[in-house]
Motif scaffolding. Structure first.
Motif, PDB file in Angstrom:
ATOM      1  N   VAL A 133       0.906  -1.161  -0.133  1.00 32.49           N
ATOM      2  CA  VAL A 133       0.165   0.170  -0.215  1.00 32.49           C
ATOM      3  C   VAL A 133       0.862   1.216  -0.138  1.00 32.49           C
ATOM      4  N   SER A 134       2.091   1.236  -0.129  1.00 32.91           N
ATOM      5  CA  SER A 134       3.040   2.375   0.133  1.00 32.91           C
ATOM      6  C   SER A 134       3.913   2.340  -1.112  1.00 32.91           C
ATOM      7  N   LYS A 135       4.359   3.467  -1.629  1.00 29.99           N
ATOM      8  CA  LYS A 135       5.321   3.397  -2.615  1.00 29.99           C
ATOM      9  C   LYS A 135       6.874   3.340  -2.073  1.00 29.99           C
ATOM     10  N   ASN A 136       6.710   4.088  -1.223  1.00 28.90           N
ATOM     11  CA  ASN A 136       8.538   4.065  -0.514  1.00 28.90           C
ATOM     12  C   ASN A 136       8.535   3.945   0.929  1.00 28.90           C
ATOM     13  N   GLY A 137       8.700   2.731   1.433  1.00 29.84           N
ATOM     14  CA  GLY A 137       8.808   2.357   2.687  1.00 29.84           C
ATOM     15  C   GLY A 137       7.729   2.382   3.741  1.00 29.84           C
ATOM     16  N   PRO A 138       7.691   2.729   4.875  1.00 30.17           N
ATOM     17  CA  PRO A 138       6.425   2.695   5.857  1.00 30.17           C
ATOM     18  C   PRO A 138       5.415   3.915   5.747  1.00 30.17           C
ATOM     19  N   VAL A 139       4.476   3.498   5.768  1.00 29.05           N
ATOM     20  CA  VAL A 139       3.209   4.551   5.836  1.00 29.05           C
ATOM     21  C   VAL A 139       2.559   4.270   7.222  1.00 29.05           C
ATOM     22  N   GLY A 140       2.524   5.507   7.793  1.00 28.33           N
ATOM     23  CA  GLY A 140       1.766   5.492   8.921  1.00 28.33           C
ATOM     24  C   GLY A 140       0.229   5.462   8.882  1.00 28.33           C
ATOM     25  N   HIS A 141      -0.391   4.655   9.792  1.00 23.42           N
ATOM     26  CA  HIS A 141      -2.015   4.292   9.572  1.00 23.42           C
ATOM     27  C   HIS A 141      -2.500   4.367  11.025  1.00 23.42           C
ATOM     28  N   PHE A 142      -3.910   4.379  10.998  1.00 22.35           N
ATOM     29  CA  PHE A 142      -4.443   4.429  12.252  1.00 22.35           C
ATOM     30  C   PHE A 142      -5.559   3.053  11.897  1.00 22.35           C
ATOM     31  N   ILE A 143      -5.717   2.235  12.953  1.00 27.22           N
ATOM     32  CA  ILE A 143      -6.546   1.312  13.040  1.00 27.22           C
ATOM     33  C   ILE A 143      -7.288   1.309  14.201  1.00 27.22           C
ATOM     34  N   LEU A 144      -8.443   0.547  14.657  1.00 27.89           N
ATOM     35  CA  LEU A 144      -9.101   0.735  15.734  1.00 27.89           C
ATOM     36  C   LEU A 144      -9.100  -0.677  16.282  1.00 27.89           C
ATOM     37  N   LEU A 145      -8.389  -1.033  17.327  1.00 27.17           N
ATOM     38  CA  LEU A 145      -8.530  -2.541  17.737  1.00 27.17           C
ATOM     39  C   LEU A 145      -9.641  -2.908  18.523  1.00 27.17           C
ATOM     40  N   THR A 146     -10.339  -3.934  18.368  1.00 29.34           N
ATOM     41  CA  THR A 146     -11.659  -3.819  19.067  1.00 29.34           C
ATOM     42  C   THR A 146     -11.706  -5.563  19.799  1.00 29.34           C
ATOM     43  N   GLY A 147     -10.624  -6.252  19.750  1.00 32.70           N
ATOM     44  CA  GLY A 147     -10.484  -7.440  20.368  1.00 32.70           C
ATOM     45  C   GLY A 147      -9.101  -8.053  20.006  1.00 32.70           C
ATOM     46  N   ILE A 148      -8.818  -8.911  21.069  1.00 30.47           N
ATOM     47  CA  ILE A 148      -7.643  -9.282  20.978  1.00 30.47           C
ATOM     48  C   ILE A 148      -7.401 -10.930  21.679  1.00 30.47           C
ATOM     49  N   LYS A 149      -6.866 -12.085  21.191  1.00 28.95           N
ATOM     50  CA  LYS A 149      -6.740 -13.122  21.881  1.00 28.95           C
ATOM     51  C   LYS A 149      -5.274 -13.718  21.567  1.00 28.95           C
ATOM     52  N   ILE A 150      -4.646 -13.942  22.308  1.00 22.26           N
ATOM     53  CA  ILE A 150      -3.192 -14.387  22.349  1.00 22.26           C
ATOM     54  C   ILE A 150      -3.128 -16.007  23.026  1.00 22.26           C
ATOM     55  N   ASN A 151      -2.686 -16.978  22.264  1.00 25.06           N
ATOM     56  CA  ASN A 151      -2.696 -18.142  22.803  1.00 25.06           C
ATOM     57  C   ASN A 151      -1.287 -18.372  23.465  1.00 25.06           C
ATOM     58  N   ALA A 152      -1.039 -19.397  24.266  1.00 24.70           N
ATOM     59  CA  ALA A 152       0.091 -19.607  25.059  1.00 24.70           C
ATOM     60  C   ALA A 152       1.325 -19.717  24.265  1.00 24.70           C
ATOM     61  N   ASP A 153       1.106 -20.147  22.995  1.00 20.08           N
ATOM     62  CA  ASP A 153       2.314 -20.448  21.982  1.00 20.08           C
ATOM     63  C   ASP A 153       2.680 -18.985  21.444  1.00 20.08           C
ATOM     64  N   GLY A 154       2.038 -17.774  21.834  1.00 18.60           N
ATOM     65  CA  GLY A 154       2.214 -16.661  21.232  1.00 18.60           C
ATOM     66  C   GLY A 154       1.406 -16.629  19.865  1.00 18.60           C
TER      67      GLY A 154
END
Length: 168
Positions: A133-154
């Motif tokens: 999505v970007s031409k040259n290197g990183p582009v900063g972007h905002f998202i909205l996190l609404t949920g997260i689930k991390i398992n024991a194995d990472g």
């Protein structure tokens, strides 16, 4: 919601992410907070007038916090953490999401652009496919996190709203 024709900011993901988060928080408290193109425009205008928004570069997460504290407090309150400590950030995100609050996150997107941002916002399964999505290197972007689930194995899963995506 495509607000770009009305507002010159080419990077409206910050105001849009904030609007979505504020809408979710206010609604959970029984307070009406609009989620519309007009509201994105009002947020954009106030940020621009305060010198907190650059039409080419966008804004910083601290500008989101400034807007919240200036215009929407006490209905919407903000908290902010900037750290490179992954465990501290994981705990911070998990705490707020488990408490029922969405988390506005800044992310960097790497790669080469196919044409314009919208071409790569395909919500279908793209396992093993990189988003370009970007031409040259990183582009900063905002998202909205609404949920997260991390398992024991990472491994794990996150749920988020991407303000550039037309369907969520």
């Amino acid at each position: 919601m495509d607000a770009k024709p009305e507002y010159p900011g080419s990077v409206l993901c910050g105001p849009t992410s904030y609007m979505l988060a504020a809408h979710m928080i206010a609604t959970s408290k029984g307070v009406w907070y609009p989620s519309s193109k007009a509201k994105v425009g009002a947020i954009y205008t106030k940020l621009s007038q305060a010198g907190k928004f650059d039409d080419d570069e966008g804004m910083y997460i601290s500008d989101v916090q400034w807007f919240c504290n200036t215009y929407d407090y006490p209905v919407v309150k903000s908290s902010y953490l900037r750290t490179s400590n992954r465990d501290a950030m994981k705990e911070y995100i998990e705490f707020y999401i488990k408490s029922g609050y969405p988390v506005i996150a800044t992310v960097n997107i790497f790669g080469l652009q196919g044409a314009y941002w919208g071409n790569d916002l395909d919500m279908t399964d793209q396992t093993g496919v990189k988003y370009y999505v970007s031409k040259n290197g990183p582009v900063g972007h905002f998202i909205l996190l609404t949920g997260i689930k991390i398992n024991a194995d990472g491994s794990g899963r996150i749920w988020y709203k991407d303000p550039l995506s037309k369907n969520g």
